[in-house]
Design a protein around this motif. Sequence first.
Motif, PDB file in Angstrom:
ATOM      1  N   LEU A   1       0.844  -1.193   0.000  1.00  0.00           N
ATOM      2  CA  LEU A   1       0.000   0.000   0.000  1.00  0.00           C
ATOM      3  C   LEU A   1       0.880   1.244   0.000  1.00  0.00           C
ATOM      4  O   LEU A   1       1.932   1.281   0.655  1.00  0.00           O
ATOM      5  CB  LEU A   1      -0.905   0.009   1.236  1.00  0.00           C
ATOM      6  N   PRO A   2       0.464   2.297  -0.713  1.00  0.00           N
ATOM      7  CA  PRO A   2       1.273   3.518  -0.731  1.00  0.00           C
ATOM      8  C   PRO A   2       1.274   4.192   0.644  1.00  0.00           C
ATOM      9  O   PRO A   2       0.344   4.030   1.426  1.00  0.00           O
ATOM     10  CB  PRO A   2       0.569   4.398  -1.770  1.00  0.00           C
ATOM     11  N   LYS A   3       2.342   4.946   0.900  1.00  0.00           N
ATOM     12  CA  LYS A   3       2.452   5.670   2.169  1.00  0.00           C
ATOM     13  C   LYS A   3       1.422   6.792   2.225  1.00  0.00           C
ATOM     14  O   LYS A   3       0.851   7.069   3.258  1.00  0.00           O
ATOM     15  CB  LYS A   3       3.861   6.254   2.347  1.00  0.00           C
ATOM     16  N   ARG A   4       1.225   7.450   1.070  1.00  0.00           N
ATOM     17  CA  ARG A   4       0.264   8.546   0.989  1.00  0.00           C
ATOM     18  C   ARG A   4      -0.593   8.366  -0.249  1.00  0.00           C
ATOM     19  O   ARG A   4      -0.153   7.785  -1.237  1.00  0.00           O
ATOM     20  CB  ARG A   4       0.969   9.894   0.891  1.00  0.00           C
ATOM     21  N   VAL A   5      -1.776   8.890  -0.166  1.00  0.00           N
ATOM     22  CA  VAL A   5      -2.659   8.890  -1.321  1.00  0.00           C
ATOM     23  C   VAL A   5      -2.870  10.344  -1.707  1.00  0.00           C
ATOM     24  O   VAL A   5      -3.241  11.177  -0.892  1.00  0.00           O
ATOM     25  CB  VAL A   5      -4.014   8.222  -1.006  1.00  0.00           C
ATOM     26  N   ARG A   6      -2.604  10.672  -2.980  1.00  0.00           N
ATOM     27  CA  ARG A   6      -2.741  12.033  -3.456  1.00  0.00           C
ATOM     28  C   ARG A   6      -3.906  12.125  -4.415  1.00  0.00           C
ATOM     29  O   ARG A   6      -4.194  11.195  -5.175  1.00  0.00           O
ATOM     30  CB  ARG A   6      -1.470  12.477  -4.168  1.00  0.00           C
ATOM     31  N   VAL A   7      -4.549  13.263  -4.388  1.00  0.00           N
ATOM     32  CA  VAL A   7      -5.644  13.521  -5.314  1.00  0.00           C
ATOM     33  C   VAL A   7      -5.044  13.851  -6.670  1.00  0.00           C
ATOM     34  O   VAL A   7      -4.142  14.685  -6.771  1.00  0.00           O
ATOM     35  CB  VAL A   7      -6.517  14.700  -4.814  1.00  0.00           C
ATOM     36  N   PRO A   8      -5.517  13.202  -7.735  1.00  0.00           N
ATOM     37  CA  PRO A   8      -4.961  13.505  -9.072  1.00  0.00           C
ATOM     38  C   PRO A   8      -5.277  14.938  -9.466  1.00  0.00           C
ATOM     39  O   PRO A   8      -6.325  15.474  -9.140  1.00  0.00           O
ATOM     40  CB  PRO A   8      -5.649  12.512  -9.991  1.00  0.00           C
ATOM     41  N   LYS A   9      -4.347  15.593 -10.194  1.00  0.00           N
ATOM     42  CA  LYS A   9      -4.536  16.978 -10.638  1.00  0.00           C
ATOM     43  C   LYS A   9      -5.293  17.033 -11.925  1.00  0.00           C
ATOM     44  O   LYS A   9      -5.309  16.226 -12.753  1.00  0.00           O
ATOM     45  CB  LYS A   9      -3.194  17.658 -10.813  1.00  0.00           C
TER      46      LYS A   9
END
Length: 100
Positions: free
Chosen positions: A92-100
């Motif tokens: 699992l990723p450390k952080r989840v970012r909102v796509p731009k």
Amino acid sequence: MTVKSFRVERILKKLGSDIRDARKRRGITAQLMAERMGVTRVTVANIERGEPSTGMGNYAMALHILGKADELEMIMDRTHDVLGLDLMDEKLPKRVRVPK
């Protein structure tokens, strides 16, 4: 077929013994079991000895006759695959970012 793992050999022997005991508890003769499975009496004897050369389909049919097919179906169900789920969680990723 030669089993290269003593653990696998022991598991198959226990499975065969458990199938034999379950058959007897249900009052099913080996001959009747063979007829219901569509195999020979020798195949039933091989299953009950835990012979690794006996096809998995025969083991599955024996379990079906004994009313235990549901358990076989769930053996590798993903909800019971603790190791597989743990390995997925490690990725699992450390952080989840909102796509731009």
